[in-house]
Scaffold this active site. Structure first.
Site, PDB file in Angstrom:
ATOM      1  N   GLU A 116      14.739  47.016  19.552  1.00  0.00           N
ATOM      2  CA  GLU A 116      15.908  46.172  19.858  1.00  0.00           C
ATOM      3  C   GLU A 116      16.860  46.053  18.666  1.00  0.00           C
ATOM      4  O   GLU A 116      17.721  45.170  18.638  1.00  0.00           O
ATOM      5  CB  GLU A 116      15.459  44.766  20.306  1.00  0.00           C
ATOM      6  CG  GLU A 116      14.460  44.727  21.441  1.00  0.00           C
ATOM      7  CD  GLU A 116      15.002  45.244  22.780  1.00  0.00           C
ATOM      8  OE1 GLU A 116      16.158  45.675  22.842  1.00  0.00           O
ATOM      9  OE2 GLU A 116      14.218  45.234  23.751  1.00  0.00           O
ATOM     10  N   HIS A 140      14.075  37.337  18.999  1.00  0.00           N
ATOM     11  CA  HIS A 140      13.842  37.652  20.414  1.00  0.00           C
ATOM     12  C   HIS A 140      12.374  37.396  20.739  1.00  0.00           C
ATOM     13  O   HIS A 140      11.495  37.810  19.982  1.00  0.00           O
ATOM     14  CB  HIS A 140      14.185  39.122  20.677  1.00  0.00           C
ATOM     15  CG  HIS A 140      13.690  39.632  21.990  1.00  0.00           C
ATOM     16  ND1 HIS A 140      14.071  39.093  23.205  1.00  0.00           N
ATOM     17  CD2 HIS A 140      12.823  40.640  22.297  1.00  0.00           C
ATOM     18  CE1 HIS A 140      13.468  39.741  24.181  1.00  0.00           C
ATOM     19  NE2 HIS A 140      12.699  40.689  23.660  1.00  0.00           N
ATOM     20  N   HIS A 142       9.408  36.134  24.245  1.00  0.00           N
ATOM     21  CA  HIS A 142       9.115  36.148  25.684  1.00  0.00           C
ATOM     22  C   HIS A 142       8.464  34.823  26.101  1.00  0.00           C
ATOM     23  O   HIS A 142       7.261  34.785  26.374  1.00  0.00           O
ATOM     24  CB  HIS A 142       8.157  37.304  26.009  1.00  0.00           C
ATOM     25  CG  HIS A 142       8.657  38.676  25.655  1.00  0.00           C
ATOM     26  ND1 HIS A 142       7.842  39.791  25.640  1.00  0.00           N
ATOM     27  CD2 HIS A 142       9.895  39.118  25.326  1.00  0.00           C
ATOM     28  CE1 HIS A 142       8.561  40.867  25.313  1.00  0.00           C
ATOM     29  NE2 HIS A 142       9.806  40.474  25.102  1.00  0.00           N
ATOM     30  N   GLU A 170      17.727  15.847  24.480  1.00  0.00           N
ATOM     31  CA  GLU A 170      18.140  16.525  23.243  1.00  0.00           C
ATOM     32  C   GLU A 170      18.870  17.849  23.504  1.00  0.00           C
ATOM     33  O   GLU A 170      19.556  18.363  22.622  1.00  0.00           O
ATOM     34  CB  GLU A 170      16.909  16.807  22.370  1.00  0.00           C
ATOM     35  CG  GLU A 170      16.412  15.606  21.594  1.00  0.00           C
ATOM     36  CD  GLU A 170      17.382  15.192  20.495  1.00  0.00           C
ATOM     37  OE1 GLU A 170      17.519  15.948  19.529  1.00  0.00           O
ATOM     38  OE2 GLU A 170      17.997  14.128  20.618  1.00  0.00           O
ATOM     39  N   HIS A 211      12.635  38.817  31.352  1.00  0.00           N
ATOM     40  CA  HIS A 211      12.214  39.451  30.103  1.00  0.00           C
ATOM     41  C   HIS A 211      12.009  38.433  28.979  1.00  0.00           C
ATOM     42  O   HIS A 211      10.918  38.333  28.430  1.00  0.00           O
ATOM     43  CB  HIS A 211      13.254  40.514  29.687  1.00  0.00           C
ATOM     44  CG  HIS A 211      12.883  41.270  28.454  1.00  0.00           C
ATOM     45  ND1 HIS A 211      13.123  42.609  28.285  1.00  0.00           N
ATOM     46  CD2 HIS A 211      12.279  40.872  27.298  1.00  0.00           C
ATOM     47  CE1 HIS A 211      12.680  43.005  27.100  1.00  0.00           C
ATOM     48  NE2 HIS A 211      12.167  41.960  26.488  1.00  0.00           N
TER      49      HIS A 211
HETATM   50  P1  13P Z   1       9.449  46.284  19.898  1.00  0.00           P
HETATM   51  O1  13P Z   1       7.960  46.433  19.799  1.00  0.00           O
HETATM   52  O2  13P Z   1      10.182  47.592  19.796  1.00  0.00           O
HETATM   53  O3  13P Z   1       9.982  45.259  18.892  1.00  0.00           O
HETATM   54  O4  13P Z   1       9.802  45.728  21.350  1.00  0.00           O
HETATM   55  C1  13P Z   1       9.251  44.533  21.817  1.00  0.00           C
HETATM   56  C2  13P Z   1      10.134  43.881  22.819  1.00  0.00           C
HETATM   57  O5  13P Z   1      10.021  42.694  23.048  1.00  0.00           O
HETATM   58  C3  13P Z   1      11.152  44.700  23.539  1.00  0.00           C
HETATM   59  O6  13P Z   1      12.096  43.888  24.171  1.00  0.00           O
HETATM   60 ZN    ZN Z   2      11.292  41.874  24.637  1.00  0.00          ZN
END
Ligand code: 13P
Ligand code: ZN
Length: 273
Positions: A116, A140, A142, A170, A211
Site C-alpha cells: 500500500e 492502515h 482492519h 467524543e 477491508h
Molecule cells: P502488506 O502486507 O503489503 O502491507 O498488505 C497488508 C494489507 O493490509 C493490504 O491492504
Molecule cells: Zn489492508
C-alpha cells in the site's frame, strides 16, 4: 544514535504493537508509514546502506522528492514489529523525481515496503499541500466493527459520519470534518491510492469498504487515537443495532450543535442536515 533507540522508531513500534493488541492486525493485515524529520535522519544516517537499487513506487509523489520514510514491510506481521523491527520494517528514501524509492535500512531478510506504499505516500503528499507537512503519520488497519458496518450502511461519507457521530459524544470532537468512505476497490493499486488521497483532502480518515481504514495525523498518538475512536463508536453501533432495530435515544442534531458551541467545533455542515 542506534536506529532502534531513536524516539520516532520507538513511537512507530509502539503504535504497531498497540494496533496488534487491539486486534486490528490479523496476519500481515495493515501497514504504517512515518515521514521522518530531517533532524531525525541526521541522527541515524550513519547506519544507512545508500547503494541499494532504486525501485518503482508505483505512483508519482513529486512533492515528496528527496524525503525519508519509515514503512512496515509487505507480508510482515504487526505482531512481530516490536521484537523484530529490522525484518518487519524499513527506512526508504524517495528519489528526485518522486517516482522511485531505495531502501536505506531494514527489511533485513529481503523484504520491501508495504504493497500500500502508493496510498501512504499519496496521502502524505495531499496533506503536505494542505498543511505544509504537519501530517507525518499514515496508518492502515482492519478493525472488525468498522468493516462489519460496511455491509449494512450505505457506502457514503454522510451515512458513516452520521452513524459514528451519534453513537459516542467524543466522536464529533475528535473528527469534526467527518470521515470518507470508498466503495470496494482492488487494494495495493495506484487507483485506490488516488481515490483515498482525494478523500484525504477533506478528512483524516477514509474507510475502505469490506477491508479497513486509512487514518492520517501529525503524531502517532493522534493518528492511532483517531482510528481507536472510530472503531469504538462502530462497536457501539453494532451492539445497539444487534440489540434492537430501533433506538429509544440518540445524539440529536441540536445536541451536536450544543457540543460544537461548547467545544468551539466547526462541524462539517454537510453532515448536519
Ligand atoms: P502488506 O502486507 O503489503 O502491507 O498488505 C497488508 C494489507 O493490509 C493490504 O491492504
Ligand atoms: Zn489492508
Amino acid at each position: 544514535m542506534e536506529i532502534l533507540d531513536a524516539p520516532f522508531v520507538k513511537a512507530f513500534v509502539n503504535l504497531a504493537n498497540d494496533g496488534y493488541t487491539h486486534g486490528y492486525h490479523e496476519r500481515n493485515g495493515g501497514n504504517l508509514t512515518y515521514w521522518i524529520e530531517k533532524e531525525e535522519i541526521e541522527q541515524i544516517a550513519c547506519h544507512f546502506t545508500p547503494d541499494n537499487a532504486w525501485q518503482e513506487i508505483g505512483t508519482e509523489v513529486p512533492d515528496l522528492a528527496g524525503e525519508y520514510f519509515m514503512v512496515t514491510g509487505t507480508g510482515r506481521f504487526f505482531r512481530h514489529v516490536k521484537d523484530d523491527t529490522i525484518n518487519t520494517c524499513g527506512i526508504i528514501e524517495v528519489d528526485e523525481t518522486g517516482k522511485r524509492y531505495r531502501i536505506l535500512w531494514g527489511y533485513a531478510d529481503g523484504g520491501r515496503p508495504t504493497s500500500e506504499l502508493p496510498t501512504h505516500l499519496m496521502n502524505l503528499e495531499v496533506k503536505k499541500k494542505l498543511n505544509g507537512g504537519k501530517t507525518r503519520v499514515v496508518y492502515h488497519c482492519h478493525p472488525v466493527n468498522l468493516i462489519a458496518l460496511t455491509f449494512v450502511l450505505p457506502l457514503t461519507d454522510a451515512a458513516f459520519t452520521k452513524e459514528l457521530w451519534q453513537f459516542m459524544t467524543e466522536c464529533p470532537v475528535i473528527f469534526p470534518d467527518g470521515i470518507g468512505v470508498l466503495p470496494w476497490m482492488v487494494c495495493g493499486s495506484k487507483e485506490i491510492g488516488i481515490a483515498t488521497s482525494e478523500k484525504m483532502k477533506e478528512y483524516n480518515a477514509v474507510v475502505w469498504s469490506h477491508h479497513g481504514i486509512f487514518v492520517a495525523g501529525s503524531t502517532f498518538d493522534e493518528t492511532f487515537g483517531l482510528c481507536h475512536t472510530i472503531e469504538k463508536s462502530a462497536e457501539i453501533a453494532i451492539k445497539v443495532r444487534s440489540m434492537s432495530p430501533t433506538k429509544l435515544h440518540t445524539i440529536t442534531r441540536p445536541m451536536l450543535r450544543d457540543l460544537a458551541a461548547a467545544f468551539g467545533l466547526k462541524l462539517n455542515e454537510k453532515f448536519m442536515r
